[in-house]
Motif scaffolding. Structure first.
Motif, PDB file in Angstrom:
ATOM      1  N   ARG A  25       4.436 -13.975  -1.349  1.00 55.98           N
ATOM      2  CA  ARG A  25       5.225 -14.671  -0.342  1.00 55.98           C
ATOM      3  C   ARG A  25       5.498 -13.712   0.797  1.00 55.98           C
ATOM      4  NH1 ARG A  25      10.699 -16.329  -2.407  1.00 55.98           N
ATOM      5  NH2 ARG A  25      11.357 -14.605  -1.116  1.00 55.98           N
ATOM      6  N   VAL A  26       5.293 -14.202   2.008  1.00 54.23           N
ATOM      7  CA  VAL A  26       5.533 -13.371   3.182  1.00 54.23           C
ATOM      8  C   VAL A  26       6.987 -13.544   3.597  1.00 54.23           C
ATOM      9  CG1 VAL A  26       4.834 -12.893   5.569  1.00 54.23           C
ATOM     10  CG2 VAL A  26       3.139 -13.716   3.922  1.00 54.23           C
ATOM     11  N   ASN A  27       7.763 -12.455   3.550  1.00 56.33           N
ATOM     12  CA  ASN A  27       9.153 -12.509   4.013  1.00 56.33           C
ATOM     13  C   ASN A  27       9.167 -12.378   5.522  1.00 56.33           C
ATOM     14  OD1 ASN A  27      10.060 -12.625   1.314  1.00 56.33           O
ATOM     15  ND2 ASN A  27       9.805 -10.419   1.172  1.00 56.33           N
ATOM     16  N   CYS A  28       8.458 -11.354   5.983  1.00 50.80           N
ATOM     17  CA  CYS A  28       8.200 -11.169   7.400  1.00 50.80           C
ATOM     18  C   CYS A  28       7.000 -10.242   7.467  1.00 50.80           C
ATOM     19  CB  CYS A  28       9.413 -10.579   8.135  1.00 50.80           C
ATOM     20  SG  CYS A  28       9.858  -8.933   7.580  1.00 50.80           S
ATOM     21  N   PHE A  29       6.487  -9.984   8.665  1.00 48.61           N
ATOM     22  CA  PHE A  29       5.323  -9.132   8.787  1.00 48.61           C
ATOM     23  C   PHE A  29       5.618  -7.753   8.190  1.00 48.61           C
ATOM     24  CE2 PHE A  29       2.449  -6.300  11.200  1.00 48.61           C
ATOM     25  CZ  PHE A  29       1.248  -6.859  10.783  1.00 48.61           C
ATOM     26  N   SER A  31       6.562  -7.279   4.969  1.00 39.40           N
ATOM     27  CA  SER A  31       7.437  -7.385   3.802  1.00 39.40           C
ATOM     28  C   SER A  31       7.032  -8.585   2.945  1.00 39.40           C
ATOM     29  CB  SER A  31       8.885  -7.504   4.275  1.00 39.40           C
ATOM     30  OG  SER A  31       9.719  -7.774   3.168  1.00 39.40           O
ATOM     31  N   TYR A  32       6.701  -8.313   1.700  1.00 43.08           N
ATOM     32  CA  TYR A  32       6.154  -9.346   0.827  1.00 43.08           C
ATOM     33  C   TYR A  32       6.834  -9.364  -0.537  1.00 43.08           C
ATOM     34  CZ  TYR A  32       2.828  -8.653   4.491  1.00 43.08           C
ATOM     35  OH  TYR A  32       2.283  -8.510   5.726  1.00 43.08           O
ATOM     36  N   SER A  44       9.029  -6.490  -4.748  1.00 42.80           N
ATOM     37  CA  SER A  44       8.931  -6.500  -3.292  1.00 42.80           C
ATOM     38  C   SER A  44       8.044  -5.361  -2.836  1.00 42.80           C
ATOM     39  CB  SER A  44      10.305  -6.455  -2.627  1.00 42.80           C
ATOM     40  OG  SER A  44      11.163  -5.612  -3.329  1.00 42.80           O
ATOM     41  N   GLU A  46       6.404  -3.439   0.523  1.00 47.34           N
ATOM     42  CA  GLU A  46       6.490  -3.217   1.963  1.00 47.34           C
ATOM     43  C   GLU A  46       5.227  -2.519   2.443  1.00 47.34           C
ATOM     44  OE1 GLU A  46      10.628  -2.425   1.542  1.00 47.34           O
ATOM     45  OE2 GLU A  46      10.053  -4.519   1.501  1.00 47.34           O
ATOM     46  N   HIS A  79      -1.361  -8.765   3.990  1.00 43.32           N
ATOM     47  CA  HIS A  79      -0.942  -8.039   5.200  1.00 43.32           C
ATOM     48  C   HIS A  79      -2.099  -7.899   6.189  1.00 43.32           C
ATOM     49  CE1 HIS A  79       1.524  -5.341   7.551  1.00 43.32           C
ATOM     50  NE2 HIS A  79       0.598  -4.413   7.514  1.00 43.32           N
ATOM     51  N   LEU A  82      -2.828 -11.189   7.777  1.00 38.64           N
ATOM     52  CA  LEU A  82      -1.786 -11.501   8.746  1.00 38.64           C
ATOM     53  C   LEU A  82      -1.973 -10.669  10.019  1.00 38.64           C
ATOM     54  CD1 LEU A  82       0.496 -13.498   8.009  1.00 38.64           C
ATOM     55  CD2 LEU A  82       2.017 -11.548   7.803  1.00 38.64           C
ATOM     56  N   ARG A  86      -2.693 -11.916  13.820  1.00 40.46           N
ATOM     57  CA  ARG A  86      -1.848 -11.483  14.933  1.00 40.46           C
ATOM     58  C   ARG A  86      -2.692 -10.953  16.079  1.00 40.46           C
ATOM     59  NH1 ARG A  86       3.141  -7.705  14.120  1.00 40.46           N
ATOM     60  NH2 ARG A  86       4.767  -9.268  14.138  1.00 40.46           N
TER      61      ARG A  86
END
Ligand SMILES: [Zn+2]
Length: 91
Positions: A25-29, A31-32, A44, A46, A79, A82, A86
């Motif tokens: 799950r992507v928490n934010c770019f 951070s998973y 988690s 990073e 990552h 993603l 981007r």
């Protein structure tokens, strides 16, 4: 922190990630949250870039000892995907 050098170093873990099929799950770019579907355990991970070098950190025991496991491999794969999305978006 685990320094990510070449992809070959992660190859074994990438193969393991393919077998384990953890949920990422992507928490934010960068951070998973990686979930082991078999046990339901979550970790988690990073991913970050510092001085042009890539690093990752995982909250599991191996990760705390600076070893990359399949959690890291799974998160790094997400990552990279993603990051390339981007880059495409910024062109
Ligand atoms: Zn881990």
């Amino acid at each position: 922190m685990i320094q990510l050098t070449t992809a070959t170093k992660l190859e074994k873990q990438i193969a393991k990630a393919r077998t384990m099929k953890p949920r990422v799950r992507v928490n934010c770019f960068g951070s998973y949250t990686v979930t082991n579907k078999q046990t339901g355990a979550t970790y988690s991970v990073e991913c970050l870039k510092q001085d042009g070098k890539r690093y990752a950190h995982c909250s599991c025991e191996a990760g705390e000892r600076g070893r990359a496991g399949y959690h890291v491999a799974a998160a790094v794969a997400a990552h990279i995907q993603l990051a390339s999305l981007r880059n495409e978006a910024s062109h």
